[in-house]
Design a protein around this motif. Structure first.
Motif, PDB file in Angstrom:
ATOM      1  N   UNK A  43       0.844  -1.209   0.000  1.00  0.00           N
ATOM      2  CA  UNK A  43       0.000   0.000   0.000  1.00  0.00           C
ATOM      3  C   UNK A  43       0.874   1.252   0.000  1.00  0.00           C
ATOM      4  N   UNK A  44       1.928   1.254   0.817  1.00  0.00           N
ATOM      5  CA  UNK A  44       2.823   2.414   0.887  1.00  0.00           C
ATOM      6  C   UNK A  44       3.499   2.666  -0.457  1.00  0.00           C
ATOM      7  N   UNK A  45       4.014   1.612  -1.080  1.00  0.00           N
ATOM      8  CA  UNK A  45       4.661   1.763  -2.385  1.00  0.00           C
ATOM      9  C   UNK A  45       3.696   2.318  -3.425  1.00  0.00           C
ATOM     10  N   UNK A  46       2.488   1.793  -3.449  1.00  0.00           N
ATOM     11  CA  UNK A  46       1.483   2.257  -4.421  1.00  0.00           C
ATOM     12  C   UNK A  46       1.128   3.719  -4.158  1.00  0.00           C
ATOM     13  N   UNK A  47       0.998   4.084  -2.884  1.00  0.00           N
ATOM     14  CA  UNK A  47       0.687   5.471  -2.518  1.00  0.00           C
ATOM     15  C   UNK A  47       1.748   6.426  -3.062  1.00  0.00           C
ATOM     16  N   UNK A  48       3.026   6.083  -2.884  1.00  0.00           N
ATOM     17  CA  UNK A  48       4.099   6.953  -3.376  1.00  0.00           C
ATOM     18  C   UNK A  48       4.140   6.988  -4.904  1.00  0.00           C
ATOM     19  N   UNK A  49       3.862   5.881  -5.543  1.00  0.00           N
ATOM     20  CA  UNK A  49       3.839   5.864  -7.007  1.00  0.00           C
ATOM     21  C   UNK A  49       2.766   6.801  -7.536  1.00  0.00           C
ATOM     22  N   UNK A  50       1.600   6.795  -6.897  1.00  0.00           N
ATOM     23  CA  UNK A  50       0.466   7.596  -7.374  1.00  0.00           C
ATOM     24  C   UNK A  50       0.626   9.072  -7.016  1.00  0.00           C
ATOM     25  N   UNK A  51       1.005   9.363  -5.770  1.00  0.00           N
ATOM     26  CA  UNK A  51       1.011  10.750  -5.308  1.00  0.00           C
ATOM     27  C   UNK A  51       2.212  11.554  -5.761  1.00  0.00           C
ATOM     28  N   UNK A  52       3.406  11.008  -5.650  1.00  0.00           N
ATOM     29  CA  UNK A  52       4.583  11.807  -6.012  1.00  0.00           C
ATOM     30  C   UNK A  52       5.385  11.179  -7.140  1.00  0.00           C
ATOM     31  N   UNK A  53       4.851  10.159  -7.759  1.00  0.00           N
ATOM     32  CA  UNK A  53       5.461   9.530  -8.933  1.00  0.00           C
ATOM     33  C   UNK A  53       6.903   9.089  -8.687  1.00  0.00           C
ATOM     34  N   UNK A  54       7.100   8.421  -7.583  1.00  0.00           N
ATOM     35  CA  UNK A  54       8.415   7.894  -7.255  1.00  0.00           C
ATOM     36  C   UNK A  54       8.358   6.376  -7.423  1.00  0.00           C
ATOM     37  N   UNK A  55       9.196   5.849  -8.314  1.00  0.00           N
ATOM     38  CA  UNK A  55       9.201   4.403  -8.548  1.00  0.00           C
ATOM     39  C   UNK A  55       9.934   3.659  -7.435  1.00  0.00           C
ATOM     40  N   UNK A  56      11.088   4.137  -7.069  1.00  0.00           N
ATOM     41  CA  UNK A  56      11.867   3.499  -6.021  1.00  0.00           C
ATOM     42  C   UNK A  56      11.970   4.479  -4.852  1.00  0.00           C
ATOM     43  N   UNK A  57      11.050   4.350  -3.903  1.00  0.00           N
ATOM     44  CA  UNK A  57      10.961   5.286  -2.779  1.00  0.00           C
ATOM     45  C   UNK A  57      12.274   5.336  -2.009  1.00  0.00           C
ATOM     46  N   UNK A  58      12.846   4.176  -1.768  1.00  0.00           N
ATOM     47  CA  UNK A  58      14.076   4.138  -0.980  1.00  0.00           C
ATOM     48  C   UNK A  58      15.213   4.871  -1.692  1.00  0.00           C
ATOM     49  N   UNK A  59      15.448   4.557  -2.954  1.00  0.00           N
ATOM     50  CA  UNK A  59      16.567   5.146  -3.709  1.00  0.00           C
ATOM     51  C   UNK A  59      16.343   6.630  -3.982  1.00  0.00           C
ATOM     52  N   UNK A  60      15.119   7.001  -4.347  1.00  0.00           N
ATOM     53  CA  UNK A  60      14.858   8.374  -4.775  1.00  0.00           C
ATOM     54  C   UNK A  60      14.506   9.335  -3.642  1.00  0.00           C
TER      55      UNK A  60
END
Length: 128
Positions: A58-75
């Motif tokens: 859910x967290x990964x999907x949230x970041x992909x949708x809201x701030x368009x970050x594919x790799x939350x950890x790296x980016x």
């Protein structure tokens, strides 16, 4: 490269060398890594694995949708943890060590060495 005597403290046989302000202790990044390891371990526990996996998804999907970050950890995470370490944590550690370093050296001379001297003179401890 010569060491500045003000940046080296001796405690018994140990030598503590203070690093310059540009050095990084990476405390926050290590704490994050340990947290990830605990999280990964938690995913192996049957009771926790479903909840932790769902939360992660859910967290990964949230970041992909809201701030368009594919790799939350790296980016997002790692650069901000590095910034926190470099700008706040590491300079704070250096400052604290510079403040308490001389006191630790004096404390060793005034308290630890005399106490050890008296302990070694006790007959049953001196034979150890």
């Amino acid at each position: 490269e010569e060491d500045d005597d003000d940046d080296v403290f001796h405690i018994g046989d140990f030598e503590i060398e203070l690093e310059n302000e540009s050095s990084s202790h990476e405390v926050v990044q290590h704490a994050y890594g340990a947290t990830k390891e605990v999280w990964a371990w938690g995913k192996t526990v049957p009771v926790l694995s479903n909840v932790l996996g769902l939360t992660e998804g859910v967290t990964s999907k949230f970041f992909e949708i809201t701030i368009h970050v594919d790799d939350v950890e790296k980016d997002l995470v790692i650069p901000n943890l590095k910034k926190l370490d470099d700008e706040i944590v590491s300079p704070s550690i250096g400052t604290i060590l510079k403040i308490i370093g001389p006191a630790v050296s004096v404390g060793e001379e005034v308290i630890i060495k005399p106490a050890l001297h008296h302990i070694v003179q006790i007959p049953f401890l001196g034979q150890l």
